[in-house]
Write an enzyme that holds these catalytic residues in place. Structure first.
Site, PDB file in Angstrom:
ATOM      1  N   LEU A  11       3.736  -0.533   2.731  1.00 31.17           N
ATOM      2  CA  LEU A  11       4.915  -0.488   3.601  1.00 31.17           C
ATOM      3  C   LEU A  11       6.049  -1.381   3.082  1.00 31.17           C
ATOM      4  O   LEU A  11       7.197  -0.957   3.002  1.00 31.17           O
ATOM      5  CB  LEU A  11       4.452  -0.937   4.997  1.00 31.17           C
ATOM      6  CG  LEU A  11       5.396  -0.920   6.168  1.00 31.17           C
ATOM      7  CD1 LEU A  11       5.988   0.458   6.357  1.00 31.17           C
ATOM      8  CD2 LEU A  11       4.657  -1.350   7.435  1.00 31.17           C
ATOM      9  N   TYR A 137     -10.069 -11.321   9.102  1.00 31.53           N
ATOM     10  CA  TYR A 137      -8.785 -11.129   8.415  1.00 31.53           C
ATOM     11  C   TYR A 137      -7.927 -12.392   8.521  1.00 31.53           C
ATOM     12  O   TYR A 137      -7.360 -12.874   7.531  1.00 31.53           O
ATOM     13  CB  TYR A 137      -8.073  -9.940   9.062  1.00 31.53           C
ATOM     14  CG  TYR A 137      -6.673  -9.698   8.570  1.00 31.53           C
ATOM     15  CD1 TYR A 137      -6.447  -8.996   7.393  1.00 31.53           C
ATOM     16  CD2 TYR A 137      -5.569 -10.164   9.296  1.00 31.53           C
ATOM     17  CE1 TYR A 137      -5.152  -8.769   6.942  1.00 31.53           C
ATOM     18  CE2 TYR A 137      -4.278  -9.933   8.850  1.00 31.53           C
ATOM     19  CZ  TYR A 137      -4.074  -9.239   7.673  1.00 31.53           C
ATOM     20  OH  TYR A 137      -2.793  -9.019   7.227  1.00 31.53           O
ATOM     21  N   LYS A 141      -6.504 -14.860   5.580  1.00 34.01           N
ATOM     22  CA  LYS A 141      -5.063 -14.928   5.337  1.00 34.01           C
ATOM     23  C   LYS A 141      -4.530 -16.353   5.488  1.00 34.01           C
ATOM     24  O   LYS A 141      -3.631 -16.769   4.759  1.00 34.01           O
ATOM     25  CB  LYS A 141      -4.330 -14.000   6.310  1.00 34.01           C
ATOM     26  CG  LYS A 141      -4.321 -12.559   5.853  1.00 34.01           C
ATOM     27  CD  LYS A 141      -3.322 -12.413   4.711  1.00 34.01           C
ATOM     28  CE  LYS A 141      -3.160 -10.978   4.285  1.00 34.01           C
ATOM     29  NZ  LYS A 141      -2.213 -10.859   3.161  1.00 34.01           N
ATOM     30  N   ASP A 280      -3.040  -2.671  27.746  1.00 32.46           N
ATOM     31  CA  ASP A 280      -1.713  -3.180  27.394  1.00 32.46           C
ATOM     32  C   ASP A 280      -1.789  -4.210  26.255  1.00 32.46           C
ATOM     33  O   ASP A 280      -0.811  -4.460  25.573  1.00 32.46           O
ATOM     34  CB  ASP A 280      -1.089  -3.888  28.609  1.00 32.46           C
ATOM     35  CG  ASP A 280      -0.162  -2.965  29.384  1.00 32.46           C
ATOM     36  OD1 ASP A 280       0.187  -1.882  28.870  1.00 32.46           O
ATOM     37  OD2 ASP A 280       0.211  -3.329  30.520  1.00 32.46           O
TER      38      ASP A 280
END
Ligand code: GDP
Length: 324
Positions: A11, A137, A141, A280
């Protein structure tokens, strides 16, 4: 200046100029070659070292990572940890050994502590556990920041070798929710913006309602991929401190705002349904972009409606071959 870019087909990577472009996937055909593009498994130390010794970059933009949505993170927790640890350890160590002066490595604001006082600022990165759904992850990171800082501390002074003087300046950035062309537009596993673009496109095509998860009330911050690419190239040249920089517009938008902008861009006139049987998630997770704006004062971000229109146009044009 010779820049090596990892994750060049992703991206953000696809918006950045670089002389050496590295993507993890295998070439589409045996013997396939495209100028400047290389396929390297960055989890393998010797392959990563060979890449750097052969291409001899002076600068690196490191976007490559094993990434995925909520389900992928939960189901592959160990792989997400291992792959990202290996990729980052190898890339920064290979850069150091190849005497690369400057590296910009990507993190994300989703790796910040779950229970944190808002707004999120750079100094809060290590102040608590990440969200349990993506800790594999997130910890991997976070270590890219630790490794960069440690290298700058040990090697960030001029070291005179027999014939070279070299010092590391390895920095990190943490963008909020990035969107744009070449995203993953899967219906169930992708992030909200590409998922909703795909859903709205199908609703228009089949004349069915456009179904959105949750109440539409949660707030999120979005940044257009070309802005991230441009800011990264500026930081590569102009920012030199070890501490990370959050890449964000600091503008919150409700999911309802996103839905309206997508419906406009797709020219969808049908019914919109908010499915409150779907979660949500967190209500909001605002960030502070003061540090970024002090480095690029007056930077004009792509307005959300314009970015969404460009992304929708790209998605429709590339529907057959895009990730979905
Ligand atoms: P998050 O920012 O980590 O929570 O991840 P997402 O990018 O998946 O955004 C989630 C927010 O968008 C939640 O409030 C969801 O209820 C809402 N949402 C609405 N429709 C969708 C959808 O089709 N896919 C996703 N991923 N989220 C949706």
């Amino acid at each position: 200046m010779k820049t090596l870019l990892t994750g060049s087909e992703g991206l953000v990577g696809s918006t950045i100029d670089a002389q050496v472009r590295v993507c993890g996937r295998k070439p589409p055909l045996p013997g396939y070659k495209e100028y400047g593009r290389r396929w390297v498994d960055l989890r393998i130390p010797k392959d990563t070292l060979s890449l750097f010794h052969e291409t001899k970059p002076t600068h690196v933009i490191h976007c490559a990572a094993r990434v995925g949505g909520l389900a992928a993170n939960i189901n592959h927790m160990g792989e997400f940890f291992y792959d990202n640890m290996m990729i980052n350890l190898n890339v920064l160590e290979a850069a150091r050994r190849a005497k690369v002066k400057k590296v910009v490595s990507f993190m994300s604001t989703c790796i910040f502590p779950d229970d944190v006082e808002y707004p999120i600022t750079e100094d809060k990165l290590h102040l608590g556990e990440p969200h349990p759904s993506n800790y594999g992850y997130s910890y991997a990171k976070r270590m890219v920041e630790v490794q960069s800082r440690a290298y700058n501390e040990q090697y960030g002074i001029s070291v005179s070798g027999s014939d070279v003087t070299f010092n590391t300046n390895y920095i990190t950035v943490a963008p909020t929710n990035i969107y744009g062309p070449k995203d993953n537009f899967e219906l169930e596993n992708s992030h909200v913006l590409p998922a909703l673009i795909h859903k709205c496109y199908l609703a228009k095509k089949h004349n069915t309602p456009f179904v959105v998860w949750g109440s539409g009330k949660p707030l999120r911050e979005f940044i257009y991929s070309e802005d991230v690419g441009e800011l990264t190239q500026i930081l590569l040249e102009e920012y030199g401190e070890s501490s990370p920089v959050i890449l964000s517009t600091s503008e919150e938008h409700s999911i309802r705002d996103i839905v309206i902008a997508i419906a406009d861009a797709v020219d969808f006139q049908g019914h919109i349904i908010y499915d409150d049987t779907k979660p949500d998630g967190q209500y909001r997770k605002p960030t502070c972009n003061d540090k970024l704006m002090s480095i690029v004062p007056g930077y004009k971000f792509t307005p959300l409606e314009e970015g969404i229109q460009k992304t929708v146009d790209w998605f429709i044009e590339n529907y057959e071959n895009c990730r979905k």
